[in-house]
Design an enzyme around this catalytic site. Structure first.
Site, short mmCIF file in Angstrom:
data_model
loop_
_atom_site.label_atom_id
_atom_site.label_comp_id
_atom_site.label_asym_id
_atom_site.label_seq_id
_atom_site.Cartn_x
_atom_site.Cartn_y
_atom_site.Cartn_z
N LYS A 17 22.34 10.34 -21.22
CA LYS A 17 23.65 9.84 -20.38
C LYS A 17 24.65 9.26 -21.32
O LYS A 17 24.36 8.63 -22.21
CB LYS A 17 23.25 9.12 -19.31
CG LYS A 17 22.50 7.69 -19.53
CD LYS A 17 23.80 6.71 -19.98
CE LYS A 17 22.79 5.50 -20.16
NZ LYS A 17 23.91 4.47 -20.63
N PRO A 103 19.60 9.76 -29.38
CA PRO A 103 19.49 8.48 -30.24
C PRO A 103 18.86 7.50 -29.87
O PRO A 103 19.05 7.02 -28.62
CB PRO A 103 21.18 8.27 -30.59
CG PRO A 103 21.85 9.32 -30.63
CD PRO A 103 20.97 10.17 -29.18
N GLY A 106 20.34 3.86 -28.79
CA GLY A 106 21.94 4.01 -29.04
C GLY A 106 22.76 4.12 -27.60
O GLY A 106 24.15 4.67 -27.94
N MET A 108 22.46 5.74 -24.77
CA MET A 108 22.44 7.05 -24.35
C MET A 108 21.05 7.38 -23.20
O MET A 108 21.07 8.28 -22.69
CB MET A 108 22.60 8.23 -25.18
CG MET A 108 23.99 8.52 -25.83
SD MET A 108 24.34 9.96 -26.65
CE MET A 108 24.26 11.07 -25.43
N GLY A 111 15.13 6.39 -23.87
CA GLY A 111 14.01 5.97 -23.14
C GLY A 111 13.69 6.03 -21.83
O GLY A 111 12.70 6.36 -21.14
N SER A 112 14.89 6.11 -21.20
CA SER A 112 14.95 6.08 -19.57
C SER A 112 14.42 7.76 -19.18
O SER A 112 13.89 7.74 -18.49
CB SER A 112 16.17 5.64 -19.11
OG SER A 112 16.34 4.16 -19.33
N ALA A 113 15.22 8.47 -20.00
CA ALA A 113 15.07 9.75 -19.95
C ALA A 113 13.42 10.15 -20.13
O ALA A 113 12.96 11.07 -19.17
CB ALA A 113 15.91 10.82 -20.91
N ASP A 145 18.50 2.48 -15.95
CA ASP A 145 18.84 4.01 -16.24
C ASP A 145 17.93 5.18 -16.01
O ASP A 145 18.34 6.20 -15.73
CB ASP A 145 19.20 4.20 -17.72
CG ASP A 145 20.50 3.17 -18.10
OD1 ASP A 145 21.24 2.83 -16.94
OD2 ASP A 145 20.66 2.90 -19.30
#
Length: 308
Positions: A17, A103, A106, A108, A111-113, A145
């Protein structure tokens, strides 16, 4: 899920994200901050395969540096799988194969994804069929996130960022992102922002942050030029203070055709908004020629989904 499919495992893909707008309120008594964010899921994905196992195990690889990603119970995807197992009373385990393209550390949400993908994969693997609302509740317990990685698209996040409302975004927005070697710790970036706000040059935001309505109007209109005029990240000043070398890349991108640039989340990844796919390609080439790793992504894209 059938026994044959369960034996083969479940493959889920979840997006990284960008925070198109991120306003940070004052630090609260519990040490956390209320925020207001406009999130957009973009076409840089994490892939997670879940296969049956008696234990909870994980293997991590990818096209990015994964040396700092834990491959034990500290991994957020493993925590997600354990949380789901506890929720449904499942007494087995799962093996997770994570292939990372977002990344690490980073800003974005990689880790949440991973965690969102693990929830969807294990829900299917174990035949739980909890549904989106229940998975969202579990996601919110794992981090701010994670619910957005489940939802995808474009959304406004308030509270800790996990109270989500879908936001209409017309058309496609093209971005060039620049990963940066060595991540930034999100808690450390917030703490540094608090220190800076105690200084003479930065005024603290209101205690109840909100997304600029102009950002939402630009998204609804599908207008990258209008959006560029209003994107903002309160964490950027802290990230640039901690990593001053990022200023050169930010200035180069903005001088080389980007409509606007900003630090993504807590950084250090930089994101540049462009007018269209062709402009993004030109900027990607320019930044690559200057020695930066540059990736062309677009949004919005769907949240965590079972892949073929």
């Amino acid at each position: 899920m059938s026994e044959a499919l369960a034996a083969a495992g479940v493959h889920v893909r979840a997006p990284g994200k960008l925070n198109l707008f991120f306003e940070v309120g004052r630090v609260q008594d519990d040490g956390y901050h209320d925020v207001a964010s406009a999130y957009q899921a973009v076409s840089l994905f994490e892939d997670v395969w879940a296969t049956p196992s008696d234990e909870f195990t994980v293997a991590v690889s990818g096209t990015v540096d994964v040396s700092g990603v834990p491959a034990d119970d500290r991994n957020l995807a493993v925590r997600a799988a354990r949380l789901l197992a506890q929720r449904i009373g499942y007494d087995g385990g799962v093996h997770l194969d994570i292939v990372k393209h977002v990344p690490v550390a980073g800003g974005m949400g990689g880790g949440s994804a991973d965690a969102a993908a693990a929830l969807v994969a294990c829900d299917a693997l174990w035949g739980a069929e909890l549904g989106g609302a229940e998975l969202h509740k579990l996601a919110a317990r794992l981090g701010a996130d994670v619910p957005f990685a489940l939802m995808g698209g474009t959304a406004v996040g308030t509270g800790r960022g996990d109270q989500l409302s879908p936001a209409l975004a017309k058309g496609r927005f093209d971005w060039v992102v620049l990963p940066s070697g060595g991540g930034l710790s999100t808690p450390e970036v917030y703490a540094h922002l608090d220190q800076l706000r105690n200084g003479p040059d930065i005024v603290a935001t209101p205690s109840v942050p909100e997304v600029d309505p102009a950002v939402l109007h630009a998204l609804r209109a599908g207008d990258p030029v209008a959006l560029a005029a209003h994107i903002r990240n309160d964490l950027q000043v802290a990230a640039l203070s901690m990593r001053p070398e990022l200023r050169r890349a930010l200035e180069l991108g903005e001088q080389s055709g980007a409509l606007a640039g900003l630090v993504s989340g807590s950084g250090p990844t930089l994101a540049f908004l462009t007018a269209d796919p062709e402009s993004a390609l030109e900027l990607q080439v320019t930044l690559s020629a200057a020695g930066f790793e540059a990736l062309h992504v677009h949004g919005p894209v769907a949240g965590a989904r079972i892949a073929a």
